[in-house]
Design an enzyme around this catalytic site. Sequence first.
Site, short mmCIF file in Angstrom:
data_model
loop_
_atom_site.label_atom_id
_atom_site.label_comp_id
_atom_site.label_asym_id
_atom_site.label_seq_id
_atom_site.Cartn_x
_atom_site.Cartn_y
_atom_site.Cartn_z
N LEU A 64 0.95 -1.07 0.17
CA LEU A 64 0.00 0.07 0.04
C LEU A 64 0.84 1.30 0.07
O LEU A 64 1.35 1.74 1.08
CB LEU A 64 -0.99 0.05 1.07
N ILE A 65 1.21 1.81 -1.33
CA ILE A 65 2.04 2.71 -1.48
C ILE A 65 1.70 4.19 -1.40
O ILE A 65 0.37 4.28 -2.07
CB ILE A 65 3.03 2.59 -2.46
N LYS A 117 -8.76 3.59 7.21
CA LYS A 117 -7.61 2.67 7.29
C LYS A 117 -8.30 1.37 6.92
O LYS A 117 -7.81 0.52 6.35
CB LYS A 117 -6.49 2.55 8.45
N GLN A 120 -1.89 4.27 14.58
CA GLN A 120 -1.10 3.17 14.52
C GLN A 120 -0.57 2.77 16.01
O GLN A 120 0.74 2.39 16.22
CB GLN A 120 0.18 3.66 13.86
N CYS A 175 15.72 12.89 -19.65
CA CYS A 175 16.26 11.88 -18.74
C CYS A 175 16.56 10.75 -19.68
O CYS A 175 16.37 10.62 -20.60
CB CYS A 175 15.23 11.44 -17.74
#
Length: 482
Positions: free
Chosen positions: A183-184, A265, A296, A456
């Site tokens: 989960l980024i 969450k 958390q 790039c």
Amino acid sequence: MKFIIKLFPEITIKSQSVRLRFIKILTGNIRNVLKHYDETLAVVRHWDNIEVRAKDENQRLAIRDALTRIPGIHHILEVEDVPFTDMHDIFEKALAQYREQLEGKTFCVRVKRRGKHEFSSIEVERYVGGGLNQHIESARVKLTNPDVTVHLEVEDDRLLLIKGRYEGIGGFPIGTQEDVLSLISGGFDSSVSSYMLMRRGCRVHYCFFNLGGAAHEIGVRQVAHYLWNRFGSSHRVRFVAINFEPVVGEILEKVDDGQMGVVLKRMMVRAASKVAERYGVQALVTGEALGQVSSQTLTNLRLIDNVSDTLILRPLISYDKEHIINLARQIGTEDFARTMPEYCGVISKSPTVKAIKAKIEAEEENFDFSILDKVVEEANNVDIREIAQQTQQEVVEVETVSGFGANDVILDIRSVDEQDDKPLKVEGVDVVSLPFYKLSTKFGDLDQSKTWLLWCERGVMSRLQALYLREQGFANVKVYRP
């Protein structure tokens, strides 16, 4: 040129069958990564090492750098493989190789030997060390903590003159463990936790919950693509983007203020679990650390876990923020995280740190779960290798040019290290360096009367950044692809 790949020590203590499987997978991973540099490259596996042989000397630095970023490799030896006749021949070859390097330095000789010979490893060390000491007047033998250690390997009738030793990242080869879904968010925590699971042998897919529009997703795509390209490009992985704005809107409207963070969450875990089940992924990965934010705490984490049977891995659970940032710096994601747009779609004025299950479930009874099902069903799933192609389609309004005009300036947006290794020089046009992670804050300081051609090496980052700058209102940007 030749490289000897030394295995991560934990691989060497596996049973014979497991060790052989790990070595076979690592060999395949090395081939998959290096084939982009030299198609004639040969990768040969042995019981205790892997050989990489390549012909294109121009790719030596690129190949060496790529090897240091493949999970499963403890260190890499760059060697010159030559035949020898006797111990004196070994000394002469060592003298020719190391004379300049040892002048004015203390040194010792270390030898590893395989095969049947009339001499031992210690005898070679003494003979070669004594000879080097006699023939290089300014050099001096020092067996503990010398300036230079002369590494030699003798295998049957071949001598390996070790020109350099380079540390790998260790861990297990990707593919030796099962797949996970990270989960980024693009921040410090999720990028480091993703890297840690890659290093432990997992193929890491990415799931992104979009709370802030296209610019946010572009930033997270950059991070995911960077992590994959740098550490996991031996395997195909998925990037799944879920538009979570409707879910956030429903939470803001239906859920009590203090319970919002935990409920959000729980919704994310529900959605990610559905994605994981769809693709046969065994576990979720998050960057949560104990006590870092209100959601958390142990009580809240337990409530979050309860909504799914899918295993949730939290590799950073006991890490402090400073340690996490240091790891992000080491793997190269710190600058991404510092410049990542932040969107706090659900901000509680007084978030609970010890949520009660009955209260959370009562609040969720007001939530329309068809909204969650819909956003998961409409999730955008792409092969991470296609991010470049998809970005190219999305930035169709950003012109790609191969030449330049009188008012054009090329903007090299590679990282500082890449620019130092391979400086860009183009005749007939000015080249300005500004790393991609500084564009969001520094591009406005550039001369806006000029047209800036973003460049790039592979064109992925330049297209992503061009889209981002366009969204910020800068019309004087193009993509430069000579």
